[in-house]
Design a protein around this motif. Structure first.
Motif, short mmCIF file in Angstrom:
data_model
loop_
_atom_site.label_atom_id
_atom_site.label_comp_id
_atom_site.label_asym_id
_atom_site.label_seq_id
_atom_site.Cartn_x
_atom_site.Cartn_y
_atom_site.Cartn_z
N THR A 1 -84.06 11.34 -33.51
CA THR A 1 -84.64 10.58 -34.62
C THR A 1 -84.86 9.14 -34.21
O THR A 1 -85.91 8.54 -34.49
CB THR A 1 -83.71 10.64 -35.85
OG1 THR A 1 -83.59 12.00 -36.28
CG2 THR A 1 -84.26 9.81 -37.00
N GLY A 2 -83.86 8.55 -33.54
CA GLY A 2 -83.99 7.16 -33.10
C GLY A 2 -85.13 6.99 -32.11
O GLY A 2 -85.91 6.02 -32.21
N ARG B 1 -75.50 17.33 -34.56
CA ARG B 1 -75.72 16.13 -35.37
C ARG B 1 -76.06 14.93 -34.49
O ARG B 1 -76.98 14.17 -34.79
CB ARG B 1 -74.47 15.82 -36.18
CG ARG B 1 -74.62 14.64 -37.15
CD ARG B 1 -73.30 14.18 -37.72
NE ARG B 1 -72.45 13.59 -36.70
CZ ARG B 1 -72.60 12.34 -36.25
NH1 ARG B 1 -73.57 11.58 -36.71
NH2 ARG B 1 -71.78 11.87 -35.34
N ARG B 2 -75.35 14.80 -33.39
CA ARG B 2 -75.59 13.66 -32.51
C ARG B 2 -76.94 13.76 -31.80
O ARG B 2 -77.64 12.76 -31.65
CB ARG B 2 -74.46 13.54 -31.48
CG ARG B 2 -73.12 13.21 -32.11
CD ARG B 2 -72.11 12.81 -31.07
NE ARG B 2 -70.80 12.58 -31.65
CZ ARG B 2 -69.79 12.01 -30.99
NH1 ARG B 2 -69.94 11.63 -29.74
NH2 ARG B 2 -68.62 11.84 -31.59
N SER C 1 -79.04 6.34 -31.32
CA SER C 1 -78.34 6.81 -32.53
C SER C 1 -78.14 5.65 -33.50
O SER C 1 -78.31 5.81 -34.71
CB SER C 1 -76.98 7.41 -32.15
OG SER C 1 -77.15 8.57 -31.37
N ALA D 1 -81.42 4.82 -35.19
CA ALA D 1 -81.78 5.79 -36.23
C ALA D 1 -81.19 5.41 -37.59
O ALA D 1 -81.73 5.78 -38.63
CB ALA D 1 -81.31 7.19 -35.84
N ARG D 2 -80.09 4.67 -37.58
CA ARG D 2 -79.44 4.26 -38.83
C ARG D 2 -79.97 2.94 -39.37
O ARG D 2 -79.60 2.52 -40.46
CB ARG D 2 -77.93 4.16 -38.62
CG ARG D 2 -77.28 5.49 -38.25
CD ARG D 2 -75.76 5.41 -38.29
NE ARG D 2 -75.23 4.50 -37.29
CZ ARG D 2 -74.88 4.88 -36.05
NH1 ARG D 2 -75.04 6.15 -35.69
NH2 ARG D 2 -74.38 4.01 -35.19
N ASP E 1 -79.58 15.28 -32.95
CA ASP E 1 -80.59 14.97 -33.97
C ASP E 1 -80.70 13.48 -34.21
O ASP E 1 -81.81 12.94 -34.36
CB ASP E 1 -80.21 15.69 -35.28
CG ASP E 1 -81.23 15.43 -36.37
OD1 ASP E 1 -82.37 15.94 -36.26
OD2 ASP E 1 -80.90 14.70 -37.33
N SER E 2 -79.57 12.78 -34.21
CA SER E 2 -79.59 11.33 -34.42
C SER E 2 -80.31 10.62 -33.29
O SER E 2 -81.12 9.72 -33.52
CB SER E 2 -78.15 10.82 -34.54
OG SER E 2 -78.13 9.42 -34.72
#
Length: 397
Positions: free
Chosen positions: A74-75, A67-68, A270, A273-274, A70-71
């Motif tokens: 993505t960022g 998960r991390r 990360s 990404a949010r 991927d984050s």
């Protein structure tokens, strides 16, 4: 580091990992939590409850690791394709020598101040964007900032030493400002630029009305001598190549700074990404990241002096740093001095920066709750750093 999480889990549980003293208590608490987790039944049909619980933990660690990762990816991908780009026009150039320019942010009637950035980063961290530009904010306070842009080292600069930069190019830039304005001017140095201006103020006291130090290191061994010595050791493999290249490449400098906080890239991408890509926060992130990735190489002799001399031997604090054959002794400074030392600085530890104003007679010290870069571009920069600096500059001289 994330990819090694599963492999490191057995070592963590067994207590074999050699934790540094500040982390030992937290590591021991984590071991106890793991033991409690594994003591709970996970599968009533399993014949070996311990094995079942251990496998559940391994799978949970694996899921969190993925998960991390991927984050982070993505960022990074969103950063690469973000449309923001810096489009601020440069102010007038009032002096130039080699690859170095002196930028005049005006107004003509304002109090002239010479700003000196680091040699390893672009000058425009002080002029990052319309809403985050110390250089464009100061004229509204009656200050006329003149900012050194060191440019990219060319064939001439690749032969430079720190003496060439300070006793040569920087002195001539100061002369140009004093001649144009008709009076001594305050100097303000940011990070490494503060070391350069400290030496300059000692060499040219009649041309300097004051000295401002922003996150300037001095005692490189004050907080953690081992970290500083590792930075010096990092330089060693590049020694033979330096003579051929004439400079320490930007990628090598980036790797060196990454050692100060190995998890920083993971954390910041990360977080990005949010973010809403259309938000002001996302644009601010991209602007700063673009600046960080727009580095400049450090010429060979300066890289050697900085990494072996400052970081390795601590020449500054021990009185062994020489410019033009003379020691740089801040105890001899007689100009008004203000040191702004961000208390959350991870690049220049506060203990390192505090060592400099402590030996300058009558120096003032302000410690805002900011970081190294945050003191010039964050939301709290104006109140925590810009305003105190402007008030001091207006009253200096």
């Amino acid at each position: 580091m994330l990819l090694s999480s599963s492999g490191g889990l057995p070592l963590l549980k067994s207590g074999w990992l050699p934790w540094r003293p500040p982390l030992r208590q937290r590591a021991e608490e984590l071991r106890r939590q793991i033991a409690r987790f594994e003591s709970q039944p996970r599968d009533p049909k399993a014949s070996d409850q311990k094995t079942s619980s251990g496998e559940a933990l391994r799978q949970a660690v694996d899921r969190e690791m993925r998960r991390r990762i991927d984050s982070v990816l993505t960022g990074i991908e969103r950063y690469r394709h973000h449309p923001h780009h810096r489009d601020l026009a440069d102010p007038p150039v009032v002096w130039r020598e080699g690859g170095t320019r002196l930028l005049d942010y005006g107004p003509p009637g304002g109090r002239p101040v010479l700003f000196v950035p680091s040699l390893v980063n672009r000058h425009y961290i002080l002029d990052l964007s319309p809403g985050k530009s110390l250089m464009r904010w100061l004229p509204e306070q009656g200050i006329r900032p003149l900012l050194i842009d060191w440019g990219t080292p060319g064939p001439l600069e690749r032969r430079f030493t720190l003496t060439d930069y300070i006793a040569g190019r920087l002195e001539r830039a100061l002369d140009a400002v004093v001649e144009a304005t008709g009076r001594p001017v305050p100097l303000v140095g940011y990070c490494m630029g503060g070391l350069l201006t400290t030496a300059l103020a000692l060499r040219r006291p009649r041309s300097v009305a004051g000295l401002g130090l922003l996150a300037t290191p001095w005692d490189f061994h004050a907080e953690d001598a081992a970290v500083a010595k590792r930075a010096a050791a990092f330089f060693q493999p590049f020694g033979p190549a330096l003579e051929r290249w004439g400079e320490l490449p930007t990628d090598a400098l980036q790797a060196l700074f990454a050692q100060l906080d190995p998890m920083l890239a993971l954390k910041k991408f990360s977080q990005f990404a949010r973010m809403d890509p259309a938000s002001p926060a996302a644009a601010a992130f991209v602007a700063l990241e673009d600046w960080l990735n727009d580095g400049v190489p450090l010429v060979a002799a300066v890289a050697r002096d900085a990494l072996e001399g400052w970081y390795g031997r601590n020449d500054t604090a021990t009185g062994n740093w020489l410019v033009g054959g003379l020691p740089v002794d801040p105890a001899r400074l007689m100009v008004p001095t203000l040191a702004l030392i961000p208390e959350r600085d991870r690049i220049v530890p506060p203990a390192s920066a505090m060592a400099l104003p402590k030996v300058i007679p009558h120096a003032e010290m302000i410690v805002p709750p900011l970081g190294h870069i945050g003191m010039v571009v964050s939301a709290g920069a104006e109140v925590g750093a810009w305003q105190p600096l402007a008030r001091w500059l207006s009253a200096t001289g």
